[in-house]
Scaffold this motif. Structure first.
Motif, PDB file in Angstrom:
ATOM      1  N   GLY A  36       0.817  -1.206   0.000  1.00 58.75           N
ATOM      2  CA  GLY A  36       0.000   0.000   0.000  1.00 58.75           C
ATOM      3  C   GLY A  36       0.847   1.250   0.000  1.00 58.75           C
ATOM      4  N   GLY A  37       0.185   2.401   0.129  1.00 58.08           N
ATOM      5  CA  GLY A  37       0.888   3.662   0.238  1.00 58.08           C
ATOM      6  C   GLY A  37       1.440   4.195  -1.057  1.00 58.08           C
ATOM      7  N   VAL A  38       0.790   3.908  -2.172  1.00 58.72           N
ATOM      8  CA  VAL A  38       1.263   4.417  -3.451  1.00 58.72           C
ATOM      9  C   VAL A  38       0.888   5.891  -3.582  1.00 58.72           C
ATOM     10  N   ASP A  39       1.820   6.693  -4.047  1.00 57.37           N
ATOM     11  CA  ASP A  39       1.598   8.121  -4.268  1.00 57.37           C
ATOM     12  C   ASP A  39       0.799   8.287  -5.564  1.00 57.37           C
ATOM     13  N   LEU A  40      -0.524   8.484  -5.425  1.00 57.48           N
ATOM     14  CA  LEU A  40      -1.382   8.542  -6.607  1.00 57.48           C
ATOM     15  C   LEU A  40      -1.126   9.789  -7.447  1.00 57.48           C
ATOM     16  N   GLU A  41      -0.690  10.872  -6.819  1.00 57.32           N
ATOM     17  CA  GLU A  41      -0.354  12.066  -7.599  1.00 57.32           C
ATOM     18  C   GLU A  41       0.846  11.799  -8.494  1.00 57.32           C
ATOM     19  N   LEU A  42       1.836  11.105  -7.964  1.00 62.91           N
ATOM     20  CA  LEU A  42       2.998  10.750  -8.774  1.00 62.91           C
ATOM     21  C   LEU A  42       2.595   9.763  -9.865  1.00 62.91           C
ATOM     22  N   VAL A  43       1.705   8.826  -9.548  1.00 61.84           N
ATOM     23  CA  VAL A  43       1.193   7.893 -10.563  1.00 61.84           C
ATOM     24  C   VAL A  43       0.601   8.668 -11.732  1.00 61.84           C
ATOM     25  N   ARG A  44      -0.237   9.637 -11.430  1.00 63.99           N
ATOM     26  CA  ARG A  44      -0.897  10.404 -12.490  1.00 63.99           C
ATOM     27  C   ARG A  44       0.117  11.215 -13.295  1.00 63.99           C
ATOM     28  N   ALA A  45       1.141  11.728 -12.621  1.00 62.69           N
ATOM     29  CA  ALA A  45       2.163  12.500 -13.336  1.00 62.69           C
ATOM     30  C   ALA A  45       2.940  11.610 -14.313  1.00 62.69           C
ATOM     31  N   ILE A  46       3.332  10.415 -13.845  1.00 62.11           N
ATOM     32  CA  ILE A  46       4.079   9.503 -14.718  1.00 62.11           C
ATOM     33  C   ILE A  46       3.190   9.017 -15.853  1.00 62.11           C
ATOM     34  N   TYR A  47       1.939   8.700 -15.525  1.00 61.87           N
ATOM     35  CA  TYR A  47       1.001   8.247 -16.548  1.00 61.87           C
ATOM     36  C   TYR A  47       0.808   9.327 -17.609  1.00 61.87           C
ATOM     37  N   GLY A  48       0.718  10.579 -17.166  1.00 61.89           N
ATOM     38  CA  GLY A  48       0.581  11.685 -18.118  1.00 61.89           C
ATOM     39  C   GLY A  48       1.782  11.785 -19.042  1.00 61.89           C
ATOM     40  N   GLU A  49       2.981  11.587 -18.483  1.00 58.92           N
ATOM     41  CA  GLU A  49       4.183  11.615 -19.315  1.00 58.92           C
ATOM     42  C   GLU A  49       4.173  10.488 -20.343  1.00 58.92           C
ATOM     43  N   LEU A  50       3.735   9.300 -19.923  1.00 60.23           N
ATOM     44  CA  LEU A  50       3.668   8.180 -20.866  1.00 60.23           C
ATOM     45  C   LEU A  50       2.656   8.449 -21.969  1.00 60.23           C
ATOM     46  N   LEU A  51       1.514   9.044 -21.610  1.00 63.94           N
ATOM     47  CA  LEU A  51       0.511   9.381 -22.619  1.00 63.94           C
ATOM     48  C   LEU A  51       1.057  10.423 -23.587  1.00 63.94           C
ATOM     49  N   LEU A  87       9.255   3.883  -7.554  1.00 60.03           N
ATOM     50  CA  LEU A  87       9.149   2.659  -8.346  1.00 60.03           C
ATOM     51  C   LEU A  87       7.735   2.102  -8.278  1.00 60.03           C
ATOM     52  N   LYS A  88       7.115   2.137  -7.087  1.00 63.44           N
ATOM     53  CA  LYS A  88       5.730   1.687  -6.974  1.00 63.44           C
ATOM     54  C   LYS A  88       4.830   2.498  -7.895  1.00 63.44           C
ATOM     55  N   ALA A  89       4.991   3.815  -7.863  1.00 62.02           N
ATOM     56  CA  ALA A  89       4.162   4.680  -8.705  1.00 62.02           C
ATOM     57  C   ALA A  89       4.408   4.399 -10.177  1.00 62.02           C
ATOM     58  N   ALA A  90       5.669   4.163 -10.553  1.00 61.19           N
ATOM     59  CA  ALA A  90       5.980   3.875 -11.954  1.00 61.19           C
ATOM     60  C   ALA A  90       5.326   2.576 -12.413  1.00 61.19           C
ATOM     61  N   LEU A  91       5.320   1.557 -11.553  1.00 66.28           N
ATOM     62  CA  LEU A  91       4.699   0.290 -11.932  1.00 66.28           C
ATOM     63  C   LEU A  91       3.193   0.444 -12.108  1.00 66.28           C
ATOM     64  N   VAL A  92       2.552   1.231 -11.240  1.00 62.93           N
ATOM     65  CA  VAL A  92       1.119   1.463 -11.407  1.00 62.93           C
ATOM     66  C   VAL A  92       0.857   2.209 -12.708  1.00 62.93           C
ATOM     67  N   ALA A  93       1.658   3.241 -13.000  1.00 60.72           N
ATOM     68  CA  ALA A  93       1.471   4.007 -14.233  1.00 60.72           C
ATOM     69  C   ALA A  93       1.699   3.131 -15.464  1.00 60.72           C
ATOM     70  N   LEU A  94       2.701   2.263 -15.416  1.00 54.28           N
ATOM     71  CA  LEU A  94       2.953   1.354 -16.540  1.00 54.28           C
ATOM     72  C   LEU A  94       1.811   0.372 -16.724  1.00 54.28           C
ATOM     73  N   THR A  95       1.231  -0.090 -15.614  1.00 52.54           N
ATOM     74  CA  THR A  95       0.090  -0.995 -15.713  1.00 52.54           C
ATOM     75  C   THR A  95      -1.105  -0.282 -16.318  1.00 52.54           C
TER      76      THR A  95
END
Length: 416
Positions: free
Chosen positions: A198-213, A241-249
């Motif tokens: 647990g404890g994934v930084d969802l804001e960082l997830v969204r930022a990385i996901y936005g970069e991938l998009l 790394l946790k946030a990056a894996l969520v964004a990649l998924t």
């Protein structure tokens, strides 16, 4: 004032009764639900049928009518026993109703053992509910009190009919109409996904996901290793790394992984379809790798490994693409990455490997020579069943091939 006092008194009595009921469920030093042998392919497919129905129920607030066969419950029992050490579930259907049991480990030697039985009524409407804690049957007044207190919290009335308006039992099947309240979905996920990720930084997830998009729109890149590099370049810690894996998924399989990450918003960010990418020219390999990583990170290593095996067992049946040890190798590689992200193991080394942008670092090309497209009878004759010597030897071989990559060579292998 008097009304408030009565409400508080009733709530206190209900909470005390609930605590007493829960305390009575901790019995002996073992679970009520027995362990099952490793699942076979038919049990996997049956459990997938149950899972698809559960997703339909959790995806709508309206009642859904369906048939629940005993085979589905047998499959769930086998898969949960294979996938979780701290949870066991089973169910039995007879001519009058069905009983569902759950055993949840609370301490090293203590188990919470709960069961509930649904019995049909003569009218075929809402069933009668009977609760059990260990070997103790709850009196009807306590069951009624728990329903009066619990159902409104789940978004229903004080009657079981608000959740199960129709119920009919036969010898090996149940015909029923039911709905799953939204308030219950998060609780179910908390019980099933009881790992340490647990404890994934969802804001960082969204930022990385936005970069991938943005990268996919401006510079379409079918090479998954390059996409992994793009995500890894934005992080430098275990939490990153946790946030990056969520964004990649999200990028590879869609935004539904946010539910595992703890997001409870109804509208996902940028609800786009998953992007088609390839690793070693294979379209499914990126999904195997990143989904196994995410599942291991949010649940545990055993569950991540088991789900990869179940997928291949299901594929080995008619209508599937056959059992693939190449796909299983991608699953096992993802499990190692997910475990490293969850445990914080060699994070600098892992991130450096992901930043390489080289497919053979993500998945050594030697695994592409492994057998695949095996129908079930052929896989079972040569390697099966699960957890037997031949299959475990093959998993160790895959682990040795993964060790050829510097990304995995110092990470603990997934345990066969």
């Amino acid at each position: 004032m008097i009304g408030t006092a009565k409400y508080l008194f009733g709530l206190s009595v209900g909470l005390i009764a609930l605590l007493c009921f829960a305390a009575g469920a901790v019995i002996d030093r073992r679970p009520d639900v027995p362990r099952a042998p490793p699942p076979d392919a038919q049990e996997v497919r049956a459990a997938l049928g149950f899972g698809q129905m559960a997703l339909i129920l959790m995806g709508t607030s309206s009642p859904v009518s369906f048939t629940l066969p005993q085979a589905w419950l047998d499959g769930v029992h086998s898969l949960v026993s294979h996938g979780k050490d701290n949870l066991a579930m089973d169910g039995r259907i007879d001519g009058r109703g069905a009983v569902f049991r759950v055993s949840k480990r609370l301490t090293r030697h203590g188990w919470l053992n709960l069961a509930f039985r649904l019995e049909e009524t003569s009218a075929g409407g809402a069933p009668r509910l009977i609760l059990y804690a260990g070997g103790w049957r709850a009196p009807e007044w306590l069951t009624a009190a728990l329903l009066r207190m619990g159902l409104p919290l789940l978004g229903g009335s004080q009657e079981l009919e608000s959740l199960i308006p129709a119920f009919r039992a036969e010898d090996q099947t149940v015909q029923m109409t039911a709905r799953v309240p939204r308030a219950l979905v998060g609780g179910l996920q908390a019980v099933l996904g009881s790992g340490e990720g647990g404890g994934v930084d969802l804001e960082l997830v969204r930022a990385i996901y936005g970069e991938l998009l943005a990268g996919a729109v401006l510079e379409p890149e079918p090479d998954y290793a390059r996409i992994v590099r793009r995500a890894a370049m934005q992080v430098d810690s275990a939490e990153g790394l946790k946030a990056a894996l969520v964004a990649l998924t999200m990028f590879t399989d869609g935004p539904r992984v946010l539910r595992l990450a703890g997001d409870r918003t109804k509208t996902p960010p940028c609800a786009l379809t998953a992007f088609a990418t390839r690793l070693h020219g294979r379209a499914d390999t990126p999904k195997h790798w990143v989904l196994s990583a995410a599942l291991t990170m949010f649940m545990d290593e055993k569950t991540g490994r088991a789900i990869g095996l179940w997928k291949e067992l299901d594929d080995s049946l008619p209508g599937g693409s056959g059992f693939s040890f190449v796909d299983l190798a991608a699953d096992m590689a993802g499990v190692r990455i997910g475990k490293a992200a969850r445990d914080g193991t060699d994070i600098d080394k892992v991130i450096a490997g992901l930043r390489s942008g080289r497919p053979e670092i993500i998945l050594p090309s030697a695994v592409l020579q492994l057998p695949e497209a095996l129908p079930h009878h052929q896989w079972k004759r040569r390697y099966g069943p699960l957890e037997e010597r031949r299959m475990m030897r093959q998993e160790r071989l895959i682990g040795n091939l993964l060790d050829r990559s510097p990304l995995y060579s110092r990470l603990p292998p997934s345990r066969p």
